[in-house]
Motif scaffolding. Sequence first.
Motif, mmCIF file in Angstrom:
data_model
loop_
_atom_site.group_PDB
_atom_site.id
_atom_site.type_symbol
_atom_site.label_atom_id
_atom_site.label_comp_id
_atom_site.label_asym_id
_atom_site.label_seq_id
_atom_site.Cartn_x
_atom_site.Cartn_y
_atom_site.Cartn_z
ATOM 1 N N ASN A 118 0.805 -1.223 0.000
ATOM 2 C CA ASN A 118 0.000 0.000 0.000
ATOM 3 C C ASN A 118 0.840 1.276 0.000
ATOM 4 O OD1 ASN A 118 -2.325 -1.532 0.056
ATOM 5 N ND2 ASN A 118 -2.552 -1.422 2.268
ATOM 6 N N THR A 119 2.048 1.220 0.527
ATOM 7 C CA THR A 119 2.898 2.406 0.634
ATOM 8 C C THR A 119 3.748 2.633 -0.616
ATOM 9 O OG1 THR A 119 2.995 2.060 3.014
ATOM 10 C CG2 THR A 119 4.628 3.538 2.077
ATOM 11 N N ALA A 120 4.263 1.579 -1.207
ATOM 12 C CA ALA A 120 5.157 1.707 -2.367
ATOM 13 C C ALA A 120 4.531 2.460 -3.543
ATOM 14 C CB ALA A 120 5.664 0.333 -2.796
ATOM 15 N N ILE A 141 -5.513 9.240 -11.543
ATOM 16 C CA ILE A 141 -5.481 7.779 -11.674
ATOM 17 C C ILE A 141 -4.954 7.225 -10.351
ATOM 18 C CG2 ILE A 141 -4.554 5.811 -12.957
ATOM 19 C CD1 ILE A 141 -6.417 7.648 -14.611
ATOM 20 N N PRO A 142 -5.746 6.416 -9.675
ATOM 21 C CA PRO A 142 -5.322 5.935 -8.348
ATOM 22 C C PRO A 142 -3.980 5.201 -8.406
ATOM 23 C CG PRO A 142 -7.617 5.360 -8.783
ATOM 24 C CD PRO A 142 -7.054 5.895 -10.065
ATOM 25 N N PRO A 143 -3.141 5.399 -7.387
ATOM 26 C CA PRO A 143 -1.812 4.780 -7.408
ATOM 27 C C PRO A 143 -1.848 3.257 -7.358
ATOM 28 C CG PRO A 143 -2.184 5.959 -5.344
ATOM 29 C CD PRO A 143 -3.340 6.258 -6.231
ATOM 30 N N TRP A 144 -2.932 2.671 -6.891
ATOM 31 C CA TRP A 144 -2.997 1.210 -6.887
ATOM 32 C C TRP A 144 -3.396 0.669 -8.254
ATOM 33 C CZ3 TRP A 144 -6.286 4.329 -4.136
ATOM 34 C CH2 TRP A 144 -7.605 4.362 -4.550
ATOM 35 N N VAL A 145 -3.809 1.552 -9.184
ATOM 36 C CA VAL A 145 -4.099 1.141 -10.562
ATOM 37 C C VAL A 145 -2.823 1.254 -11.389
ATOM 38 C CG1 VAL A 145 -5.477 1.615 -12.622
ATOM 39 C CG2 VAL A 145 -6.531 1.787 -10.367
#
Length: 180
Positions: A98-100, A136-140
């Motif tokens: 989640n942090t990277a 654009i969400p960072p987890w995408v």
Amino acid sequence: MLYTGRYEVAGHAAGHLSSGTFVFLATAIAAVLLWTTPAARRSPIVLGGLSIWLGAGVAIAIGNARVIDALIATGQATTATGRIVESPALNDAHWLANTAPLVAVAGAFIVLLGIYLVRAASIPLAIAAAVLNILIPPWVVPGFGLIVVAIARVIAREKAARQRGATRSEATPRSPAADP
């Protein structure tokens, strides 16, 4: 295939498996940016930003693999996200995953600044890329704006090559024997 072929998972773990492949896209985009932008190869800002972006991509892959391993260890390899039973090991594994991506977005902003400073991106392109990095969400896709900049750099390189080709052909006189 080397990364994804290790696991047979579904549900929440499958989402983490696909998220972990970001580093491969980031490597290709970094290569395109450096190939199409010679000034970027000499810019410490661009090179430092790319190091952060790619390093975060590796951390994303490691973090997601840790989550998958924790899910498998707790017997949740195919469990849907809403049905996951949390555990200390799973929470710890999720921290890196989640942090990277947030670190990757920060690296993308540094690359974007460097590309702008070497005059390889206009203000409108830099603003559009920055907005996409946020929207654009960072987890995408962490740092999605760099994909747009890479595409713009490929287009600019192609236009410059066409102009050089047209200039050379106009400068070269045609011989009368070459006319049909």
